[in-house]
Design an enzyme around this catalytic site. Structure first.
Site, PDB file in Angstrom:
ATOM      1  N   TYR A 247       0.820  -1.214   0.000  1.00 41.83           N
ATOM      2  CA  TYR A 247       0.000   0.000   0.000  1.00 41.83           C
ATOM      3  C   TYR A 247       0.854   1.264   0.000  1.00 41.83           C
ATOM      4  CZ  TYR A 247      -4.713  -1.856   0.761  1.00 41.83           C
ATOM      5  OH  TYR A 247      -5.933  -2.463   0.618  1.00 41.83           O
TER       6      TYR A 247
ATOM      7  N   ASP B   9      -3.084 -18.103  -0.173  1.00 36.85           N
ATOM      8  CA  ASP B   9      -4.060 -18.736  -1.071  1.00 36.85           C
ATOM      9  C   ASP B   9      -4.797 -19.867  -0.348  1.00 36.85           C
ATOM     10  OD1 ASP B   9      -1.634 -20.105  -0.992  1.00 36.85           O
ATOM     11  OD2 ASP B   9      -1.619 -20.633  -3.125  1.00 36.85           O
TER      12      ASP B   9
ATOM     13  N   ASP C 242     -12.329  -8.982   4.058  1.00 36.49           N
ATOM     14  CA  ASP C 242     -13.625  -8.892   3.367  1.00 36.49           C
ATOM     15  C   ASP C 242     -14.243 -10.279   3.210  1.00 36.49           C
ATOM     16  OD1 ASP C 242     -13.486  -6.140   3.033  1.00 36.49           O
ATOM     17  OD2 ASP C 242     -14.176  -6.224   0.945  1.00 36.49           O
TER      18      ASP C 242
ATOM     19  N   ASP D 103      -6.414  -7.065   3.809  1.00 34.61           N
ATOM     20  CA  ASP D 103      -7.512  -6.371   3.144  1.00 34.61           C
ATOM     21  C   ASP D 103      -8.434  -7.397   2.490  1.00 34.61           C
ATOM     22  OD1 ASP D 103      -9.009  -4.239   1.986  1.00 34.61           O
ATOM     23  OD2 ASP D 103      -7.981  -4.635   0.085  1.00 34.61           O
TER      24      ASP D 103
ATOM     25  N   LYS E 186       3.046 -15.421   2.200  1.00 38.42           N
ATOM     26  CA  LYS E 186       3.280 -16.080   0.907  1.00 38.42           C
ATOM     27  C   LYS E 186       4.781 -16.319   0.813  1.00 38.42           C
ATOM     28  CE  LYS E 186       1.836 -17.476  -3.192  1.00 38.42           C
ATOM     29  NZ  LYS E 186       0.956 -18.663  -3.367  1.00 38.42           N
TER      30      LYS E 186
HETATM   31  C1  IPM Z   1     -10.417  -1.184   3.847  1.00 40.10           C
HETATM   32  C2  IPM Z   1     -10.672  -0.528   2.522  1.00 40.10           C
HETATM   33  C3  IPM Z   1      -9.499   0.372   2.191  1.00 40.10           C
HETATM   34  C4  IPM Z   1      -8.271  -0.487   2.118  1.00 40.10           C
HETATM   35  C5  IPM Z   1      -9.670   1.192   0.920  1.00 40.10           C
HETATM   36  C6  IPM Z   1     -10.958   1.987   0.936  1.00 40.10           C
HETATM   37  C7  IPM Z   1      -8.497   2.094   0.659  1.00 40.10           C
HETATM   38  O1  IPM Z   1     -10.890  -1.476   1.527  1.00 40.10           O
HETATM   39  O2  IPM Z   1     -10.355  -0.474   4.865  1.00 40.10           O
HETATM   40  O3  IPM Z   1     -10.274  -2.395   3.894  1.00 40.10           O
HETATM   41  O4  IPM Z   1      -7.981  -1.084   1.075  1.00 40.10           O
HETATM   42  O5  IPM Z   1      -7.561  -0.561   3.113  1.00 40.10           O
HETATM   43 MN    MN Z   2     -10.851  -3.517   2.237  1.00 36.91          MN
END
Ligand code: IPM
Ligand code: MN
Length: 358
Positions: A141, A222, A250, A246, A189
């Site tokens: 990042y 993975d 999710d 990240d 990884k």
């Molecule tokens: C999160 C979001 C952010 C990230 C984005 C909005 C920059 O997806 O907080 O997970 O990738 O960190």
């Molecule tokens: Mn995210």
């Protein structure tokens, strides 16, 4: 408690209003005082100041002890240049500015909401209760160089880590594991990436020198992504680098059935933190008063716990949420049309939660 309130865009302001009511009630029951200062962020700030993170906002954040953050972004600002876009131009600089290196994302499936989990029941015999520790200020990042060539024919991102960066997030995970099952899973990884080789070596050394009571295991990213949908009950405390975290968070969040349920904490070395729901600004339902405020409310609970050391009040809020769900109150995103369920709006569910804080 001095708190900067950054509601942002979309459903941010609606769900924040409920979190503030909950905080207010908790402060009177648990006898602490809260002083809040609002500031603009994201698209709302761009519209007023031409930047998603104005200096005024940064100054207000610095003058407070924690940031309670709503959400940013929406279709209106999607076509701005990258550095002016709400997500990239506000959230990432805030994380970097305050060195919020530890992103903590608890994922829990509530017993009454198990039907929302997209997995078959037999895959989650023991429910799901995971805490993900995502490194938040390093890795791909932020690594330099990060550019796209002038002719637009090539681009580069850089993934880099120092031992110190790995150690400090690992320490957070080990400490958390001591209060849970004394086990940490580190995801990397290391069969491909040198940063992962460093990651694995550093975490193993730290475990051997300071956390011998913790059982440490490793998994490639993975495989971890596959295991999360195959056998999620095996996960407890997970620690991983920025981008893997990240993606996996999710994926893990969806196991809870709705992004509207999940809070997160991003903290630095000195306990200063930014607390925000994992779900986004949900422009499709913004302004209608139907959004689920639970993620925002639970984010306020995490703030009380991590920035202000008030585990008692944090637990009271979490229990109030559980009781409200057990009573059958549901916003649209978690409504399954089951017997005993009552469909309510943002304010109504907020009021029930407030009523249960004791
Ligand atoms: C999160 C979001 C952010 C990230 C984005 C909005 C920059 O997806 O907080 O997970 O990738 O960190
Ligand atoms: Mn995210």
């Amino acid at each position: 408690m001095k708190i900067a309130i950054l509601s942002g865009d979309g459903i941010g302001p609606e769900v924040m209003a409920e979190a503030l009511k909950v905080l207010d009630k908790a402060s009177s029951v648990y006898k602490f005082s809260v002083e809040t200062t609002e500031a603009l962020v994201g698209g709302a700030a761009y519209d007023r100041y031409g930047t998603p993170l104005p200096k005024e906002t940064l100054d207000i954040c610095s003058a407070n002890e924690a940031i309670l953050f709503g959400s940013v972004g929406g279709p209106k600002w999607e076509n701005l240049p990258p550095n002016l876009q709400p997500e990239r131009g506000a959230l990432l600089p805030l994380r970097k500015h305050f060195s919020l290196f530890a992103n903590i994302r608890p994922v829990k499936v509530y017993p009454n909401l198990i039907g929302l989990c997209p997995l078959k029941d037999e895959l989650i015999p023991n429910g799901i209760d995971i805490v993900m520790f995502r490194e938040l200020t390093g890795g791909i990042y932020f690594g330099q160089p990060k550019t796209i060539s002038e002719d637009g024919m090539s681009a580069v991102d850089t993934m880099s880590y120092t031992k110190k960066e790995v150690e400090r997030i690992a320490r957070k995970a080990f400490e958390a594991a001591r209060l849970r099952k004394s086990a940490v899973l580190s995801v990397d990884k290391a069969n491909v990436l040198m940063t992962s080789v460093l990651w694995r070596k550093t975490i193993t050394e730290l475990r051997d020198s300071e956390y011998q009571d913790i059982e440490l295991s490793h998994m490639y990213v993975d495989n971890a992504s596959m295991q999360l949908v195959k056998n999620p009950s095996q996960f407890d405390v997970v620690v991983t680098e920025n981008m893997f975290g990240d993606i996996l968070s999710d994926e893990a969040a969806m196991l809870a059935g709705s992004l509207g349920m999940l809070p997160s904490a991003s903290i630095n070395e000195s306990g200063f933190g930014l607390y925000e729901p994992i779900g986004g600004s949900a422009p499709d339902i913004a302004g209608r008063g139907i959004a689920n405020p639970i993620a925002q409310i639970l984010s306020a609970a995490l703030m009380l716990r991590y920035s202000f050391g008030r585990d008692d009040a944090a637990k009271a809020i979490e229990q109030a949420v559980e009781k409200t769900l057990a009573d059958g109150y549901r916003t649209g995103d978690i409504y399954q049309k089951k017997e005993g369920e009552k469909l309510v709006n943002t304010k109504e569910i907020g009021e029930h939660i407030v009523g249960y804080i004791e």
